[in-house]
Motif scaffolding. Structure first.
Motif, PDB file in Angstrom:
ATOM      1  N   LEU A 100       0.825  -1.209   0.000  1.00  0.00           N
ATOM      2  CA  LEU A 100       0.000   0.000   0.000  1.00  0.00           C
ATOM      3  C   LEU A 100       0.859   1.259   0.000  1.00  0.00           C
ATOM      4  O   LEU A 100       0.533   2.248  -0.668  1.00  0.00           O
ATOM      5  N   HIS A 101       1.953   1.219   0.739  1.00  0.00           N
ATOM      6  CA  HIS A 101       2.855   2.368   0.793  1.00  0.00           C
ATOM      7  C   HIS A 101       3.403   2.674  -0.599  1.00  0.00           C
ATOM      8  O   HIS A 101       3.511   3.842  -0.997  1.00  0.00           O
ATOM      9  N   SER A 102       3.732   1.627  -1.346  1.00  0.00           N
ATOM     10  CA  SER A 102       4.231   1.812  -2.712  1.00  0.00           C
ATOM     11  C   SER A 102       3.172   2.471  -3.591  1.00  0.00           C
ATOM     12  O   SER A 102       3.484   3.345  -4.409  1.00  0.00           O
ATOM     13  N   ILE A 103       1.925   2.059  -3.415  1.00  0.00           N
ATOM     14  CA  ILE A 103       0.834   2.648  -4.197  1.00  0.00           C
ATOM     15  C   ILE A 103       0.654   4.123  -3.844  1.00  0.00           C
ATOM     16  O   ILE A 103       0.479   4.979  -4.724  1.00  0.00           O
ATOM     17  N   PHE A 104       0.704   4.443  -2.554  1.00  0.00           N
ATOM     18  CA  PHE A 104       0.548   5.840  -2.139  1.00  0.00           C
ATOM     19  C   PHE A 104       1.630   6.722  -2.757  1.00  0.00           C
ATOM     20  O   PHE A 104       1.365   7.857  -3.168  1.00  0.00           O
ATOM     21  N   ILE A 105       2.864   6.207  -2.836  1.00  0.00           N
ATOM     22  CA  ILE A 105       3.954   6.980  -3.436  1.00  0.00           C
ATOM     23  C   ILE A 105       3.714   7.162  -4.932  1.00  0.00           C
ATOM     24  O   ILE A 105       3.940   8.243  -5.488  1.00  0.00           O
ATOM     25  N   LEU A 106       3.221   6.110  -5.606  1.00  0.00           N
ATOM     26  CA  LEU A 106       2.908   6.226  -7.032  1.00  0.00           C
ATOM     27  C   LEU A 106       1.808   7.256  -7.270  1.00  0.00           C
ATOM     28  O   LEU A 106       1.850   8.021  -8.243  1.00  0.00           O
ATOM     29  N   ARG A 107       0.829   7.289  -6.387  1.00  0.00           N
ATOM     30  CA  ARG A 107      -0.308   8.206  -6.544  1.00  0.00           C
ATOM     31  C   ARG A 107       0.035   9.634  -6.147  1.00  0.00           C
ATOM     32  O   ARG A 107      -0.318  10.586  -6.844  1.00  0.00           O
ATOM     33  N   ASP A 108       0.718   9.774  -5.027  1.00  0.00           N
ATOM     34  CA  ASP A 108       0.868  11.097  -4.414  1.00  0.00           C
ATOM     35  C   ASP A 108       2.298  11.628  -4.396  1.00  0.00           C
ATOM     36  O   ASP A 108       2.521  12.784  -4.027  1.00  0.00           O
ATOM     37  N   GLY A 109       3.270  10.788  -4.754  1.00  0.00           N
ATOM     38  CA  GLY A 109       4.661  11.210  -4.695  1.00  0.00           C
ATOM     39  C   GLY A 109       5.233  11.055  -3.293  1.00  0.00           C
ATOM     40  O   GLY A 109       4.545  10.647  -2.350  1.00  0.00           O
TER      41      GLY A 109
END
Length: 333
Positions: A100-109
């Protein structure tokens, strides 16, 4: 955030040769890789790999837990309460959190509050091997550019440990920094005796010399060599207790055994705010799990080397290592 799909697949990685410390022997690493896809197609991966002998949960324990998560999370709105249900299974919490952390970085930087460093120092490691093999390994590590070497000690005869450490230090450059990891095998008297014998050797710290928490705190008061806590730390409460009740200067954190990435970040901030040192340490994860450890190590502002040099022990890996170690360091943009 809507979770479109959650999947998992098992993996097994064999080690080239067994890695031993005073308590356990590792011949392979097994676990699950979790893949989470969210509503816009962003994908995150996480590793779930409890370590036998250290993790409270086993691989057999976590397989049905992960399968249940696949059913519950797929097609649902992300519910933060999901992590509360995983507190009994830190390795699962880590893997889900990593994905999930990886997804948040992809979405929000990247979070602008993260003061990430671009180069991480790494220590080499010598397992519980023969005197000759340990000396050979030490020379190899220095040839590869490592400036800090962690040596597993805690043999039945403490004199064997002392002889080995002295031999290695006498045969290597005097600038090399040493860490001695006892894995709780000594008692207070043995530790005090060893500290006396190691006078003049550049030892950064003794890691978990005793298993008893109160004795560990006492040693932190009287030892001429700084004391590090490892096995005695498994959650935020443990860290808070040591910060307020002891003079322990080094905290060795194994994130994949502790759970949530977010909580681990909070833990790192807490330790650094108290002017103590943090070492991020691998539990022999695959390249997937290690990538999260590299990220966490980049948030640590002290110059201490981190325990991430395990890839060379694997006969293969499940993905290319995005963060190779060169001259004892990991550098990235």
């Amino acid at each position: 955030m809507i979770i479109r799909k959650v999947e998992s697949r098992p993996f097994t990685i064999k080690l080239k040769t067994p890695f031993k410390n005073s308590n356990i022997e590792i011949t392979k690493r097994e676990g699950l890789i979790i893949k989470i896809t969210e509503e816009y197609g962003n994908i995150g991966y996480g590793e779930v790999s409890p370590l036998p002998g250290l993790s409270e949960e086993s691989l057999e324990d976590i397989v049905p837990i992960v399968k249940d998560l696949e059913r519950k999370m797929t097609g649902s709105e992300l519910d933060s309460d999901i992590f509360q249900s995983l507190k009994k299974y830190p390795s699962v919490e880590f893997g889900v959190s990593q994905a999930l952390h990886s997804i948040f970085i992809l979405r929000d930087g990247l979070n602008p509050k993260w003061n990430m460093i671009s180069t991480i120092s790494v220590n080499g490691i010598i397992g519980m091997v023969s005197h000759d093999d340990a000396l050979k390994r030490a020379r190899q590590l220095t040839d590869e550019g490592f400036q800090t070497i962690k040596i597993k000690v805690g043999r039945d005869n403490i004199e064997d440990d002392i002889k080995l450490v002295k031999s290695i230090s006498e045969n290597l450059n005097s600038s090399i920094n040493y860490r001695l990891d006892v894995n709780g095998k000594w008692d207070v008297d043995k530790t005090i005796y060893a500290v006396e014998q190691f006078e003049g050797i550049n030892i950064e710290y003794l890691e978990q010399p005793v298993s008893n928490i109160e004795e560990l705190k006492e040693l932190a008061k009287i030892s001429k060599i700084p004391i590090a806590a490892d096995e005695s730390i498994r959650n935020m409460d443990d860290v808070k207790r040591f910060l307020t009740e002891s003079n322990i200067q080094y905290f060795v954190i194994k994130p994949s055994l502790m759970g949530s990435i977010t909580e681990t970040i909070n833990l790192l901030n807490l330790i650094q705010a108290a002017k103590r040192r943090v070492i991020i340490s691998s539990a022999f994860e695959s390249s997937i799990g290690r990538s999260a450890l590299v990220f966490l190590a980049s948030l640590v502002q002290n110059n201490s080397a981190h325990g991430l040099a395990v890839a060379s022990y694997f006969s293969s890996d499940i993905a290319e290592d995005d963060y190779p170690i060169m001259n004892g360091k990991i550098s990235f943009d």
